[in-house]
Design an enzyme around this catalytic site. Structure first.
Site, PDB file in Angstrom:
ATOM      1  CG  ASP A  84       5.703 -36.232 -18.405  1.00  0.00           C
ATOM      2  OD1 ASP A  84       5.022 -35.232 -18.129  1.00  0.00           O
ATOM      3  OD2 ASP A  84       6.664 -36.620 -17.718  1.00  0.00           O
ATOM      4  CD  GLU A 142       9.816 -31.863 -17.677  1.00  0.00           C
ATOM      5  OE1 GLU A 142       8.718 -31.536 -17.199  1.00  0.00           O
ATOM      6  OE2 GLU A 142      10.409 -32.916 -17.373  1.00  0.00           O
ATOM      7  CD  GLU A 192      -0.571 -31.498 -14.014  1.00  0.00           C
ATOM      8  OE1 GLU A 192      -1.266 -32.103 -13.166  1.00  0.00           O
ATOM      9  OE2 GLU A 192       0.665 -31.638 -14.081  1.00  0.00           O
ATOM     10  CD  GLU A 215       7.606 -38.904 -12.510  1.00  0.00           C
ATOM     11  OE1 GLU A 215       7.554 -37.822 -11.902  1.00  0.00           O
ATOM     12  OE2 GLU A 215       7.861 -39.007 -13.719  1.00  0.00           O
TER      13      GLU A 215
HETATM   14  C1  BDP Z   1       7.526 -34.846 -15.355  1.00  0.00           C
HETATM   15  C2  BDP Z   1       8.630 -34.005 -14.806  1.00  0.00           C
HETATM   16  C3  BDP Z   1       8.797 -34.177 -13.327  1.00  0.00           C
HETATM   17  C4  BDP Z   1       7.463 -34.004 -12.632  1.00  0.00           C
HETATM   18  C5  BDP Z   1       6.448 -34.935 -13.229  1.00  0.00           C
HETATM   19  C6  BDP Z   1       5.062 -34.731 -12.666  1.00  0.00           C
HETATM   20  O1  BDP Z   1       9.832 -34.365 -15.466  1.00  0.00           O
HETATM   21  O2  BDP Z   1       9.741 -33.230 -12.891  1.00  0.00           O
HETATM   22  O3  BDP Z   1       7.590 -34.237 -11.265  1.00  0.00           O
HETATM   23  O4  BDP Z   1       6.352 -34.704 -14.617  1.00  0.00           O
HETATM   24  O5  BDP Z   1       4.251 -34.158 -13.381  1.00  0.00           O
HETATM   25  O6  BDP Z   1       7.258 -34.366 -16.645  1.00  0.00           O
HETATM   26  O7  BDP Z   1       4.781 -35.130 -11.559  1.00  0.00           O
END
Ligand code: BDP
Length: 693
Positions: A368, A396, A390, A295
């Site tokens: 996710d 969220e 994790e 990301e």
């Molecule tokens: C996603 C979230 C984001 C996190 C990412 C992560 O939307 O904010 O940075 O995971 O785990 O679910 O790095």
């Protein structure tokens, strides 16, 4: 004032007869550590004689905390003063924190009798954990003499990951601002930092990553190291080690180097010097958590190196002083293979290449933190790598703080899953640990809602003992947090246990996933199909059209299913025999696909949405009936959240059905209410101010 004692006794007896909501209003700050007054046999066992709490190791900071916790907790529960020295004839609670027969690592043994109880441990931390366990047992109404067992943590590392930014904003935080007051540290240490450590220690959490995985490099600067050192000093007696999320490009960002290439000698020297500097201030610093090449975060692949190259370089800098926790949550905008398959494809070939002080941290599922995901195929597939689980405690993707969803059943589902590699997920991660993305914030009740405290609690308890059932955990938590009355527990525990399934049903039934609105993930948006990166679109996940719906991950589709062990893949290979909860995760089927219930897929989908909505209404009714057991302030707060949840569950159902109907052109089954609005209405809703983004 001769009348005072009998009068007080009469008042106390009268108050004891009243339901507890007549008691002082509570705001939830005390979490599960309220130590509410006992009654009946449990009270009698503690009050037949004077009570004393003692230890030969008093003077040790951790033992002193254990003593203070027991004295305060017992005095709250009994309404009496607790002596600090053994008195003849007293009921004695003794801490023996130097007992050679108990293991290290926090183990303890509780041995109660009618004369008192001894907590045995090999080290002060074991006594502290034993003290909290004793308070937990007593708070559930167990008489002192009946308490006798040994316990030890199943996993060495039980940690919280805070996605808190140094400016106080919490990424995916729904409980106010960050609890960490970086601005005023190190001079000012908020009492909340101590109360936070207490709460964590009481459930066995022993590691805290204080900052967001999307890390700012400046948190490695000297000015932040002194702040972190103050926290480390405050938390050390509670058995908590601090960790930092480290930005991989820090040698460039703050170190003045032209590169962050992990094989560059100057970069290696920079990290080594940085580690030395941190250890000079914090001798028990835990280590670094790293989100790399994910990301948009920098990482070793920016230099043509592997995750192992990057992790091992940082591990070398720490040496045997600490651990690098390297996240496996990676997917790339340049990779058009199924996102589900990308982490496995990047990491499994590296099995055996990571240094001994590297842990690879794997999310529970391959996408996710969705309301339901099958376990991540990496579990069991890297036998020569230390893997850690994790989980996301902050909700969220499960309705933020206002939706009641008890997450223990979700984690239990993952931990119990048989990987097909000769071990369950719990067995794979037990030698290493579990991390939970924290749900804490500056809200008075810490987590944004009273019931979200249960998720923090459950995470800690499962990391301590993954074989605990969700039901046991819910019961423990509810008894300590609200009321130990059996009638209350018999009603609230089933409500909690069903709550996550309700969210699955009204948001993402039958294996659907990632249908939340863009960015903030608040509310439904299955219609979003036009975002630049394909895997950010809900359409990517549901693939619905006039003919059918679902993501084909079999060999006819992306073949991601083949990443699971053959015995597991076989269970999910055929849509006719796949458990309906995973159906659309692994298969694309027609709207007429026959379901085990006898309904068509379309009718079943509608049925699940309706079940989810009905389940929320049922929770609201249950909670209304429980008013006599809960103080008015917290009862009302939960009631208001349930009203939000009831509205939003309907919104999810209606918006989703309106969209599916626009795609498949089908009528709703007879007798099913139509969505309250036309699809355009749902599509027009925007929430730029939604929290946590
Ligand atoms: C996603 C979230 C984001 C996190 C990412 C992560 O939307 O904010 O940075 O995971 O785990 O679910 O790095």
């Amino acid at each position: 004032m001769i009348w005072k004692a009998p009068f007080a006794a009469v008042v106390a007896a009268f108050l004891a007869m009243l339901p507890s909501n007549a008691a002082q209003a509570e705001d939830g700050y005390d979490l599960w550590l309220r130590h509410a007054p006992l009654e009946g046999e449990a009270l009698d066992a503690l009050t037949v004689r004077p009570l004393a709490v003692v230890s030969d190791q008093a003077g040790n900071a951790t033992v002193d905390i254990a003593l203070a916790e027991l004295r305060a907790g017992l005095s709250n529960m009994t309404g009496r003063a607790v002596a600090t020295a053994a008195e003849p004839g007293a009921t004695l609670i003794a801490l023996d924190c130097d007992h050679p027969q108990i293991a290290d690592g926090g183990a303890f043994s509780l041995n109660g009798s009618s004369n008192g109880l001894t907590v045995y441990a090999f080290e002060p931390l074991g006594c502290l954990y034993g003290a909290y366990a004793l308070l937990r047992d007593l708070a559930q109404g167990t008489p002192l003499g009946e308490i006798g067992y040994s316990d030890a943590p199943a996993m060495p590392l039980r940690m919280l990951n805070h996605w808190d930014n140094p400016d106080g904003h919490v990424e995916r935080g729904y409980a106010g601002r960050s609890i960490f007051d970086w601005w005023h540290l190190p001079e000012r240490l908020d009492q909340r930092m101590i109360d936070y450590a207490r709460a964590n220690a009481s459930i066995g959490i022993n590691g805290v990553v204080v900052n967001n995985v999307n890390a700012r490099a400046f948190m490695l600067e000297p000015r932040y190291i002194v702040k972190l050192a103050r926290l480390a000093d405050a938390w050390r007696p509670y058995g908590i080690r601090v960790y930092l999320s480290a930005r991989f490009s820090a040698p460039r960002d703050i170190g003045g180097l032209p590169t962050a290439d992990p094989l560059d000698p100057a970069v290696r020297a920079w990290w080594k010097a940085k580690a030395d500097e941190i250890y000079a201030a914090i001798p028990d610093f835990g280590g670094f958590l790293v989100k790399a090449n994910s990301e948009g975060q920098p990482g070793p692949q920016d230099y043509g190196r592997t995750h192992a190259d990057g992790a091992n370089m940082m591990a070398e800098a720490l040496g045997d002083r600490g651990t690098v926790i390297w996240r496996a949550f990676v997917y790339s905008e340049f990779d058009d293979t199924d996102r589900h398959a990308q982490a496995y494809a990047e990491f499994v070939p590296l099995d055996g290449q990571f240094a001994p002080n590297v842990i690879v941290q794997v999310k529970n599922g391959a996408i996710d933190f969705q309301p339901r995901e099958p376990f991540h195929p990496m579990f069991g597939a890297m036998p020569n790598t230390r893997l850690m689980l994790e989980a996301q405690i902050t909700k969220e993707y499960l309705g933020f703080a206002s939706h009641l969803a008890f997450l223990a059943p979700m984690w239990e589902e993952v931990l119990e899953a048989d990987t097909g590699h000769g071990a369950t997920v719990a067995e794979v991660v037990a030698p290493v640990g579990m991390a939970g993305v924290a749900n804490t914030g500056s809200d008075r009740n810490w987590s944004g809602s009273d019931f979200d405290q249960a998720n923090w609690y459950a995470f800690g308890r499962l990391a301590w003992d993954p074989s605990l059932s969700s039901e046991t955990i819910a019961r423990e938590w509810a008894a300590q947090t609200f009321s130990r009355a059996p009638a209350f527990l018999d009603s609230v525990v089933p409500m909690m246990l069903g709550s996550r399934e309700a969210v699955v049903d009204y948001m993402t039934p039958l294996g659907l996933a990632h249908l939340m609105d863009t960015g903030h993930h608040y509310g439904p948006a299955p219609w979003v199909c036009d975002l630049e990166r394909p895997e950010w679109n809900p359409c990517y996940y549901h693939r619905a059209d006039a003919h059918g719906i679902g993501f084909d991950r079999t060999e006819r589709g992306t073949h991601a299913l083949a990443q699971y062990a053959p015995s597991v893949a076989a269970q999910w290979a055929d849509p006719a025999t796949t458990d309906p909860i995973w159906l659309l995760w692994f298969h694309r089927v027609s709207w007429d696909h026959p379901m085990p219930s006898g309904r068509s897929l379309w009718a079943e989908l509608v049925h699940r949405y309706d079940s989810g909505v009905a389940a929320v209404d049922a929770m609201a009714a249950t909670w209304a009936d429980l008013a006599p057991y809960v103080d008015a302030q917290r009862h009302r707060a939960v009631t208001e959240n349930l009203a939000i949840q009831a509205n939003e569950a309907r919104w999810w159902r209606d918006a989703s059905l309106a969209y599916w109907q626009s795609v498949n052109g089908r009528e709703l089954p007879a007798g099913t209410p139509s969505p309250a609005h036309a699809l355009d209405y749902y599509r027009s809703l925007t929430f730029p101010e939604a929290p946590g983004n």
